[in-house]
Write a protein that holds these residues in place. Structure first.
Motif, short mmCIF file in Angstrom:
data_model
loop_
_atom_site.label_atom_id
_atom_site.label_comp_id
_atom_site.label_asym_id
_atom_site.label_seq_id
_atom_site.Cartn_x
_atom_site.Cartn_y
_atom_site.Cartn_z
N SER A 189 16.11 -0.43 -0.65
CA SER A 189 15.99 1.03 -0.76
C SER A 189 14.56 1.48 -1.07
O SER A 189 14.36 2.50 -1.71
N PHE A 190 13.58 0.73 -0.62
CA PHE A 190 12.19 1.14 -0.82
C PHE A 190 11.33 0.57 0.29
O PHE A 190 11.71 -0.38 0.97
N ARG A 191 10.16 1.15 0.47
CA ARG A 191 9.17 0.67 1.43
C ARG A 191 7.83 0.57 0.73
O ARG A 191 7.60 1.27 -0.27
N VAL A 192 6.95 -0.27 1.23
CA VAL A 192 5.71 -0.55 0.50
C VAL A 192 4.47 -0.37 1.36
O VAL A 192 3.38 -0.82 1.00
N GLY A 193 4.60 0.31 2.52
CA GLY A 193 3.43 0.58 3.34
C GLY A 193 3.02 -0.58 4.23
O GLY A 193 1.86 -0.64 4.67
N THR A 194 3.97 -1.48 4.51
CA THR A 194 3.70 -2.58 5.43
C THR A 194 4.71 -2.52 6.57
O THR A 194 5.72 -1.84 6.50
N ASP A 195 4.40 -3.25 7.64
CA ASP A 195 5.27 -3.29 8.81
C ASP A 195 5.34 -4.74 9.28
O ASP A 195 4.39 -5.25 9.89
N PHE A 196 6.44 -5.41 8.98
CA PHE A 196 6.57 -6.83 9.28
C PHE A 196 6.23 -7.15 10.73
O PHE A 196 5.55 -8.13 11.02
N ILE A 197 6.67 -6.30 11.65
CA ILE A 197 6.46 -6.60 13.07
C ILE A 197 5.03 -6.31 13.49
O ILE A 197 4.31 -7.18 13.99
N ALA A 198 4.56 -5.09 13.27
CA ALA A 198 3.21 -4.71 13.72
C ALA A 198 2.13 -5.52 13.02
O ALA A 198 1.18 -5.98 13.66
N CYS A 245 0.85 -1.18 0.00
CA CYS A 245 0.00 0.00 0.00
C CYS A 245 0.89 1.24 0.00
O CYS A 245 1.08 1.90 1.03
N PRO A 246 1.48 1.56 -1.15
CA PRO A 246 2.45 2.65 -1.21
C PRO A 246 1.88 4.02 -0.88
O PRO A 246 2.63 4.94 -0.54
#
Length: 434
Positions: A256-265, A209-210
Protein backbone atom coordinates in the motif's frame (compact mmCIF):
# COMPACT_ATOMS: atom_id res chain seq x y z
CA UNK A 1 41.13 -54.84 -7.15
CA UNK A 2 38.92 -54.48 -10.23
CA UNK A 3 35.76 -54.58 -8.08
CA UNK A 4 37.24 -51.95 -5.80
CA UNK A 5 37.78 -49.52 -8.66
CA UNK A 6 34.25 -50.07 -9.94
CA UNK A 7 32.82 -49.30 -6.50
CA UNK A 8 34.89 -46.13 -6.24
CA UNK A 9 33.61 -44.86 -9.56
CA UNK A 10 30.03 -45.74 -8.70
CA UNK A 11 30.35 -43.68 -5.53
CA UNK A 12 31.81 -40.77 -7.50
CA UNK A 13 28.95 -40.97 -9.97
CA UNK A 14 26.33 -40.87 -7.22
CA UNK A 15 28.08 -37.90 -5.59
CA UNK A 16 28.02 -36.11 -8.92
CA UNK A 17 24.30 -36.73 -9.32
CA UNK A 18 23.57 -35.47 -5.81
CA UNK A 19 25.44 -32.24 -6.38
CA UNK A 20 28.09 -32.85 -3.77
CA UNK A 21 31.10 -33.40 -6.00
CA UNK A 22 31.75 -29.72 -6.46
CA UNK A 23 34.98 -30.10 -8.39
CA UNK A 24 32.97 -31.27 -11.39
CA UNK A 25 30.78 -28.16 -11.21
CA UNK A 26 33.57 -25.63 -11.33
CA UNK A 27 34.36 -26.01 -14.99
CA UNK A 28 38.10 -25.75 -15.44
CA UNK A 29 38.83 -26.31 -11.78
CA UNK A 30 38.23 -22.84 -10.33
CA UNK A 31 35.69 -20.05 -9.91
CA UNK A 32 38.17 -17.26 -10.52
CA UNK A 33 36.49 -15.80 -13.60
CA UNK A 34 34.23 -12.76 -13.81
CA UNK A 35 30.51 -13.48 -13.68
CA UNK A 36 28.87 -12.37 -16.93
CA UNK A 37 25.33 -12.06 -18.27
CA UNK A 38 23.99 -14.01 -21.24
CA UNK A 39 20.32 -13.34 -21.89
CA UNK A 40 18.45 -14.02 -18.65
CA UNK A 41 21.30 -16.08 -17.20
CA UNK A 42 24.43 -15.37 -15.19
CA UNK A 43 27.46 -17.20 -16.53
CA UNK A 44 30.79 -18.13 -14.93
CA UNK A 45 33.52 -19.63 -17.09
CA UNK A 46 30.94 -20.52 -19.71
CA UNK A 47 28.64 -22.31 -17.24
CA UNK A 48 25.33 -21.02 -15.82
CA UNK A 49 25.91 -19.51 -12.39
CA UNK A 50 23.27 -19.71 -9.68
CA UNK A 51 23.64 -17.88 -6.39
CA UNK A 52 22.56 -19.29 -3.07
CA UNK A 53 23.80 -16.68 -0.66
CA UNK A 54 23.31 -14.31 2.22
CA UNK A 55 23.58 -10.76 3.44
CA UNK A 56 26.24 -9.85 5.99
CA UNK A 57 26.42 -6.06 6.00
CA UNK A 58 28.81 -6.10 8.97
CA UNK A 59 31.79 -7.75 7.29
CA UNK A 60 33.91 -4.63 6.67
CA UNK A 61 33.02 -3.16 10.04
CA UNK A 62 34.10 -6.32 11.87
CA UNK A 63 37.20 -6.84 9.75
CA UNK A 64 38.44 -3.30 10.47
CA UNK A 65 39.47 -4.63 13.90
CA UNK A 66 42.18 -7.30 13.43
CA UNK A 67 41.14 -8.97 16.68
CA UNK A 68 37.64 -9.57 15.25
CA UNK A 69 38.63 -10.85 11.82
CA UNK A 70 38.17 -14.45 12.93
CA UNK A 71 34.42 -13.79 12.83
CA UNK A 72 34.66 -12.86 9.15
CA UNK A 73 36.64 -16.01 8.38
CA UNK A 74 34.20 -18.10 10.42
CA UNK A 75 31.27 -16.62 8.51
CA UNK A 76 32.75 -17.52 5.14
CA UNK A 77 33.77 -20.98 6.35
CA UNK A 78 30.36 -21.89 7.75
CA UNK A 79 28.56 -20.47 4.72
CA UNK A 80 30.78 -22.48 2.38
CA UNK A 81 30.05 -25.62 4.39
CA UNK A 82 26.37 -25.11 3.52
CA UNK A 83 27.04 -24.50 -0.17
CA UNK A 84 26.51 -20.74 -0.01
CA UNK A 85 28.48 -19.00 -2.73
CA UNK A 86 27.51 -15.30 -2.77
CA UNK A 87 27.61 -12.65 -0.03
CA UNK A 88 26.22 -9.12 -0.18
CA UNK A 89 27.80 -6.50 2.06
CA UNK A 90 28.46 -2.78 2.47
CA UNK A 91 31.31 -0.93 0.81
CA UNK A 92 30.23 2.27 2.53
CA UNK A 93 30.17 3.89 5.94
CA UNK A 94 29.80 7.64 5.68
CA UNK A 95 30.66 9.88 8.62
CA UNK A 96 29.71 8.99 12.17
CA UNK A 97 31.30 6.19 14.21
CA UNK A 98 34.09 4.20 12.55
CA UNK A 99 33.42 5.55 9.05
CA UNK A 100 34.99 4.40 5.84
CA UNK A 101 34.63 7.96 4.55
CA UNK A 102 35.27 10.68 7.13
CA UNK A 103 34.23 13.39 4.69
CA UNK A 104 34.03 13.59 0.89
CA UNK A 105 37.26 12.08 -0.44
CA UNK A 106 38.79 11.54 3.03
CA UNK A 107 39.06 7.85 3.92
CA UNK A 108 39.74 5.79 7.02
CA UNK A 109 42.53 3.39 6.14
CA UNK A 110 41.62 0.98 8.94
CA UNK A 111 38.16 0.52 7.47
CA UNK A 112 39.52 0.18 3.95
CA UNK A 113 41.90 -2.50 5.23
CA UNK A 114 38.85 -4.22 6.69
CA UNK A 115 37.21 -4.27 3.25
CA UNK A 116 40.49 -5.51 1.76
CA UNK A 117 40.42 -8.40 4.22
CA UNK A 118 36.79 -9.23 3.44
CA UNK A 119 37.52 -9.49 -0.27
CA UNK A 120 40.66 -11.56 0.30
CA UNK A 121 38.82 -13.98 2.59
CA UNK A 122 35.92 -14.27 0.17
CA UNK A 123 38.43 -15.17 -2.50
CA UNK A 124 40.03 -17.78 -0.21
CA UNK A 125 36.70 -19.47 0.44
CA UNK A 126 35.46 -19.32 -3.16
CA UNK A 127 32.72 -16.79 -2.39
CA UNK A 128 31.60 -14.09 -4.81
CA UNK A 129 30.58 -10.65 -3.48
CA UNK A 130 27.99 -7.99 -4.21
CA UNK A 131 29.30 -4.68 -2.83
CA UNK A 132 26.84 -1.86 -2.18
CA UNK A 133 28.16 1.70 -2.49
CA UNK A 134 25.76 3.88 -0.45
CA UNK A 135 22.71 3.56 1.76
CA UNK A 136 19.25 5.00 1.22
CA UNK A 137 18.89 5.18 5.00
CA UNK A 138 20.91 7.14 7.54
CA UNK A 139 22.40 3.96 9.02
CA UNK A 140 26.10 4.20 8.22
CA UNK A 141 25.58 7.74 6.91
CA UNK A 142 23.83 7.18 3.63
CA UNK A 143 22.34 9.82 1.36
CA UNK A 144 21.47 11.95 4.41
CA UNK A 145 25.18 12.31 5.25
CA UNK A 146 26.01 13.25 1.66
CA UNK A 147 23.48 16.08 1.57
CA UNK A 148 24.65 17.27 5.00
CA UNK A 149 28.19 17.46 3.68
CA UNK A 150 26.98 19.55 0.75
CA UNK A 151 24.84 21.74 3.01
CA UNK A 152 27.87 22.49 5.17
CA UNK A 153 29.62 23.74 2.01
CA UNK A 154 26.84 26.25 1.33
CA UNK A 155 24.62 24.20 -0.98
CA UNK A 156 20.88 24.81 -0.79
CA UNK A 157 19.40 21.53 0.34
CA UNK A 158 15.63 21.02 0.56
CA UNK A 159 15.46 17.32 1.40
CA UNK A 160 17.48 14.12 1.43
CA UNK A 161 16.22 13.45 -2.08
CA UNK A 162 18.49 16.25 -3.28
CA UNK A 163 21.07 13.46 -3.19
CA UNK A 164 19.84 12.48 -6.65
CA UNK A 165 19.91 15.93 -8.25
CA UNK A 166 22.36 18.28 -6.51
CA UNK A 167 25.52 18.49 -8.68
CA UNK A 168 27.88 18.78 -5.69
CA UNK A 169 26.39 15.74 -3.99
CA UNK A 170 26.57 13.75 -7.21
CA UNK A 171 30.26 14.58 -7.54
CA UNK A 172 30.82 13.41 -3.94
CA UNK A 173 29.19 10.10 -4.79
CA UNK A 174 31.07 9.68 -8.05
CA UNK A 175 34.29 10.28 -6.15
CA UNK A 176 33.35 7.47 -3.76
CA UNK A 177 32.67 5.15 -6.69
CA UNK A 178 36.07 5.92 -8.14
CA UNK A 179 37.85 5.61 -4.77
CA UNK A 180 36.42 2.16 -4.13
CA UNK A 181 36.78 0.77 -7.64
CA UNK A 182 40.40 1.90 -8.01
CA UNK A 183 41.47 0.75 -4.52
CA UNK A 184 44.38 -1.73 -4.53
CA UNK A 185 43.82 -4.53 -2.05
CA UNK A 186 46.65 -4.67 0.51
CA UNK A 187 46.20 -8.42 1.01
CA UNK A 188 45.94 -9.56 -2.60
CA UNK A 189 47.60 -6.73 -4.52
CA UNK A 190 44.62 -6.69 -6.92
CA UNK A 191 42.75 -3.49 -7.75
CA UNK A 192 39.07 -3.90 -6.88
CA UNK A 193 37.88 -3.24 -10.43
CA UNK A 194 40.12 -6.08 -11.62
CA UNK A 195 39.14 -8.61 -8.96
CA UNK A 196 36.77 -11.39 -10.10
CA UNK A 197 35.94 -12.16 -6.46
CA UNK A 198 33.50 -9.26 -6.77
CA UNK A 199 30.50 -10.38 -8.81
CA UNK A 200 28.70 -7.04 -8.92
CA UNK A 201 28.47 -3.48 -7.68
CA UNK A 202 25.24 -2.09 -6.28
CA UNK A 203 24.58 1.63 -6.70
CA UNK A 204 22.48 2.01 -3.53
CA UNK A 205 20.91 -0.17 -0.88
CA UNK A 206 17.15 0.13 -1.42
CA UNK A 207 16.87 3.22 -3.61
CA UNK A 208 13.91 5.37 -2.64
CA UNK A 209 12.84 8.85 -3.73
CA UNK A 210 9.43 9.60 -2.23
CA UNK A 211 9.48 13.22 -3.44
CA UNK A 212 9.07 12.08 -7.06
CA UNK A 213 6.55 9.26 -7.39
CA UNK A 214 6.89 9.27 -11.18
CA UNK A 215 10.23 7.48 -10.93
CA UNK A 216 11.87 9.97 -13.30
CA UNK A 217 14.37 11.27 -10.73
CA UNK A 218 15.58 7.78 -9.91
CA UNK A 219 15.67 6.85 -13.60
CA UNK A 220 17.92 9.79 -14.41
CA UNK A 221 20.19 9.15 -11.41
CA UNK A 222 20.66 5.45 -12.16
CA UNK A 223 21.38 6.21 -15.81
CA UNK A 224 24.05 8.78 -14.92
CA UNK A 225 25.73 6.84 -12.12
CA UNK A 226 25.65 3.50 -13.87
CA UNK A 227 27.28 5.00 -16.96
CA UNK A 228 29.95 6.65 -14.82
CA UNK A 229 30.74 3.43 -12.94
CA UNK A 230 30.94 1.42 -16.17
CA UNK A 231 33.35 4.00 -17.60
CA UNK A 232 35.78 2.99 -14.84
CA UNK A 233 35.04 -0.71 -14.59
CA UNK A 234 34.04 -2.80 -17.58
CA UNK A 235 34.73 -6.10 -15.85
CA UNK A 236 31.98 -6.31 -13.27
CA UNK A 237 28.23 -6.57 -13.34
CA UNK A 238 26.12 -3.71 -12.02
CA UNK A 239 22.71 -3.62 -10.37
CA UNK A 240 20.79 -0.63 -9.06
CA UNK A 241 19.78 -1.85 -5.61
CA UNK A 242 16.00 -1.83 -6.10
CA UNK A 243 13.49 -3.54 -3.84
CA UNK A 244 11.13 -4.34 -6.68
CA UNK A 245 8.40 -1.72 -6.23
CA UNK A 246 6.53 -0.97 -9.43
CA UNK A 247 5.82 2.36 -11.06
CA UNK A 248 2.49 3.74 -12.22
CA UNK A 249 1.91 1.04 -14.84
CA UNK A 250 1.69 -1.74 -12.23
CA UNK A 251 1.28 0.08 -8.95
CA UNK A 252 -1.56 -2.25 -7.92
CA UNK A 253 1.07 -5.00 -7.51
CA UNK A 254 2.84 -3.03 -4.75
CA UNK A 255 2.02 -3.06 -1.06
CA UNK A 256 0.00 0.00 0.00
CA UNK A 257 2.85 2.42 -0.67
CA UNK A 258 5.22 3.52 -3.43
CA UNK A 259 8.75 4.85 -3.10
CA UNK A 260 9.47 6.65 -6.39
CA UNK A 261 11.02 3.69 -8.20
CA UNK A 262 9.88 1.63 -11.17
CA UNK A 263 11.06 -1.98 -11.18
CA UNK A 264 10.58 -2.36 -14.93
CA UNK A 265 11.81 0.99 -16.30
CA UNK A 266 14.73 1.29 -13.86
CA UNK A 267 16.02 -2.17 -14.75
CA UNK A 268 15.62 -1.62 -18.49
CA UNK A 269 18.45 0.92 -18.40
CA UNK A 270 20.99 -0.74 -20.73
CA UNK A 271 24.02 -0.57 -18.41
CA UNK A 272 22.13 -2.26 -15.58
CA UNK A 273 23.01 -5.94 -15.92
CA UNK A 274 20.45 -7.66 -13.74
CA UNK A 275 17.39 -6.86 -11.65
CA UNK A 276 17.05 -7.17 -7.89
CA UNK A 277 14.08 -7.77 -5.62
CA UNK A 278 13.71 -7.61 -1.82
CA UNK A 279 10.94 -9.42 0.05
CA UNK A 280 9.73 -8.35 3.50
CA UNK A 281 5.96 -8.83 3.71
CA UNK A 282 6.12 -8.79 7.51
CA UNK A 283 7.34 -5.17 7.28
CA UNK A 284 5.28 -4.12 4.27
CA UNK A 285 1.97 -5.57 5.45
CA UNK A 286 1.92 -4.79 9.17
CA UNK A 287 -1.16 -6.02 10.99
CA UNK A 288 -1.99 -8.60 8.33
CA UNK A 289 -2.04 -12.32 9.08
CA UNK A 290 0.92 -14.53 8.31
CA UNK A 291 -1.22 -16.34 5.75
CA UNK A 292 -1.91 -13.07 3.94
CA UNK A 293 1.78 -12.23 4.01
CA UNK A 294 2.65 -15.60 2.49
CA UNK A 295 0.00 -15.13 -0.18
CA UNK A 296 1.50 -11.72 -1.03
CA UNK A 297 4.98 -13.26 -1.14
CA UNK A 298 3.87 -15.92 -3.60
CA UNK A 299 2.50 -13.30 -6.01
CA UNK A 300 5.47 -10.97 -5.47
CA UNK A 301 8.00 -13.67 -6.36
CA UNK A 302 6.22 -14.94 -9.44
CA UNK A 303 5.30 -11.49 -10.80
CA UNK A 304 8.91 -10.33 -10.67
CA UNK A 305 10.28 -13.52 -12.21
CA UNK A 306 7.83 -13.19 -15.10
CA UNK A 307 8.58 -9.48 -15.59
CA UNK A 308 12.33 -10.12 -15.56
CA UNK A 309 11.87 -12.98 -18.04
CA UNK A 310 9.43 -11.43 -20.48
CA UNK A 311 9.65 -7.63 -20.18
CA UNK A 312 13.04 -6.65 -18.76
CA UNK A 313 14.71 -9.72 -20.30
CA UNK A 314 17.50 -9.80 -17.73
CA UNK A 315 18.35 -12.08 -14.79
CA UNK A 316 16.69 -11.36 -11.45
CA UNK A 317 18.35 -11.88 -8.07
CA UNK A 318 16.29 -11.93 -4.87
CA UNK A 319 18.93 -9.90 -3.09
CA UNK A 320 17.21 -9.71 0.31
CA UNK A 321 14.48 -11.80 1.85
CA UNK A 322 13.58 -12.72 5.39
CA UNK A 323 11.02 -12.81 8.13
CA UNK A 324 11.63 -11.60 11.67
CA UNK A 325 11.20 -14.14 14.43
CA UNK A 326 9.73 -11.28 16.49
CA UNK A 327 6.91 -10.86 13.94
CA UNK A 328 5.62 -14.43 13.95
CA UNK A 329 3.54 -16.22 16.52
CA UNK A 330 5.92 -19.03 17.43
CA UNK A 331 9.46 -19.18 18.74
CA UNK A 332 10.41 -22.19 16.62
CA UNK A 333 11.52 -21.86 13.02
CA UNK A 334 8.57 -23.60 11.33
CA UNK A 335 7.01 -20.46 9.86
CA UNK A 336 10.35 -18.98 8.87
CA UNK A 337 11.21 -22.25 7.13
CA UNK A 338 7.92 -22.06 5.25
CA UNK A 339 8.87 -18.54 4.12
CA UNK A 340 12.37 -19.61 3.03
CA UNK A 341 11.01 -22.67 1.27
CA UNK A 342 8.59 -20.54 -0.76
CA UNK A 343 11.40 -18.25 -1.91
CA UNK A 344 13.73 -21.14 -2.70
CA UNK A 345 11.02 -23.07 -4.54
CA UNK A 346 10.21 -20.10 -6.77
CA UNK A 347 13.89 -19.59 -7.61
CA UNK A 348 14.49 -23.28 -8.30
CA UNK A 349 11.34 -23.67 -10.38
CA UNK A 350 12.38 -20.78 -12.62
CA UNK A 351 16.04 -21.80 -12.81
CA UNK A 352 15.29 -25.44 -13.62
CA UNK A 353 13.15 -24.28 -16.56
CA UNK A 354 15.88 -21.96 -17.84
CA UNK A 355 14.10 -18.90 -16.47
CA UNK A 356 15.32 -15.54 -15.19
CA UNK A 357 15.63 -16.26 -11.45
CA UNK A 358 19.32 -16.73 -10.68
CA UNK A 359 19.36 -16.96 -6.88
CA UNK A 360 18.50 -15.54 -3.51
CA UNK A 361 20.29 -13.98 -0.53
CA UNK A 362 18.65 -14.25 2.87
CA UNK A 363 18.94 -11.56 5.53
CA UNK A 364 21.12 -12.04 7.52
CA UNK A 365 23.97 -14.42 8.42
CA UNK A 366 25.77 -13.91 11.73
CA UNK A 367 28.87 -15.53 13.15
CA UNK A 368 29.15 -16.71 16.74
CA UNK A 369 29.66 -13.99 19.34
CA UNK A 370 27.64 -11.35 17.48
CA UNK A 371 24.56 -11.12 19.65
CA UNK A 372 24.54 -7.32 19.50
CA UNK A 373 23.90 -7.57 15.72
CA UNK A 374 20.71 -9.59 16.10
CA UNK A 375 17.68 -7.91 14.53
CA UNK A 376 15.13 -10.72 14.54
CA UNK A 377 16.02 -11.75 10.98
CA UNK A 378 19.36 -13.33 11.87
CA UNK A 379 20.11 -16.89 10.81
CA UNK A 380 22.99 -18.32 12.85
CA UNK A 381 23.43 -21.61 11.00
CA UNK A 382 24.63 -23.46 14.09
CA UNK A 383 21.43 -22.50 15.97
CA UNK A 384 18.86 -23.01 13.21
CA UNK A 385 19.26 -26.61 12.11
CA UNK A 386 16.03 -26.90 10.09
CA UNK A 387 16.65 -23.59 8.28
CA UNK A 388 20.30 -24.54 7.71
CA UNK A 389 19.13 -27.81 6.14
CA UNK A 390 16.80 -25.93 3.78
CA UNK A 391 19.66 -23.64 2.79
CA UNK A 392 22.03 -26.54 2.08
CA UNK A 393 19.36 -28.35 0.08
CA UNK A 394 18.82 -25.28 -2.11
CA UNK A 395 22.57 -25.17 -2.77
CA UNK A 396 22.53 -28.81 -3.87
CA UNK A 397 19.50 -28.30 -6.11
CA UNK A 398 21.03 -25.30 -7.86
CA UNK A 399 24.29 -27.21 -8.29
CA UNK A 400 22.41 -30.00 -10.04
CA UNK A 401 21.07 -27.48 -12.55
CA UNK A 402 24.63 -26.33 -13.22
CA UNK A 403 25.77 -29.89 -13.75
CA UNK A 404 23.02 -30.56 -16.26
CA UNK A 405 24.34 -27.56 -18.20
CA UNK A 406 27.98 -28.60 -17.82
CA UNK A 407 29.60 -29.11 -21.24
CA UNK A 408 29.64 -32.81 -22.04
CA UNK A 409 33.11 -32.60 -23.52
CA UNK A 410 34.55 -31.48 -20.18
CA UNK A 411 32.83 -34.25 -18.27
CA UNK A 412 33.99 -36.73 -20.89
CA UNK A 413 37.57 -35.51 -20.57
CA UNK A 414 37.45 -35.88 -16.80
CA UNK A 415 35.93 -39.37 -16.96
CA UNK A 416 38.33 -40.37 -19.75
CA UNK A 417 41.25 -39.22 -17.63
CA UNK A 418 39.92 -41.23 -14.70
CA UNK A 419 39.45 -44.26 -16.97
CA UNK A 420 43.02 -43.91 -18.23
CA UNK A 421 44.32 -43.89 -14.67
CA UNK A 422 42.18 -46.91 -13.85
CA UNK A 423 43.32 -48.78 -16.99
CA UNK A 424 46.96 -48.08 -16.33
CA UNK A 425 46.61 -49.46 -12.83
CA UNK A 426 44.85 -52.58 -14.08
CA UNK A 427 47.57 -53.12 -16.70
CA UNK A 428 50.21 -52.55 -14.07
CA UNK A 429 48.60 -55.14 -11.85
CA UNK A 430 48.36 -57.62 -14.71
CA UNK A 431 52.03 -57.13 -15.57
CA UNK A 432 52.96 -57.74 -11.99
CA UNK A 433 50.94 -60.95 -11.96
CA UNK A 434 52.58 -62.06 -15.21
Amino acid sequence: MKVGFILVFLVLYVMLEQGTLLLQVKGDGDDDGFVKVRGVHLMLNGIPYYANGYNAYWLMYMASDPSERNKVSSCFQEATNHGLNLARTWAFSDGGYKPLQYSPGSYNEDMFLGLDFVISEARRYGTKLVLSLVNNYDNFGGKKQYVEWAKSEGQTIISEDDFYTNPVVKEYYKNHIKSVLTRRNNFTGVVYKDDPTIMAWELMNEIRCPSDQSGNTVQAWITEMASYLKSIDGNHLLEAGLEGFYGQSKQEYNPSFRVGTDFIANNQIPVIDFATVHSYPDQWLPGSSYEDQISFLDRWLNDHIQDAQNTIQKPVLFAEFGVSMTNISTTDSTLRDQFFNMVYSAIYSSASDGGAAVGGLFWQLLAQGMDSFRDGYEVPLDESSSTATLIAQESQKLNRIRMKSFPRVKISKQWNKAREVRSSRWKGGANERN
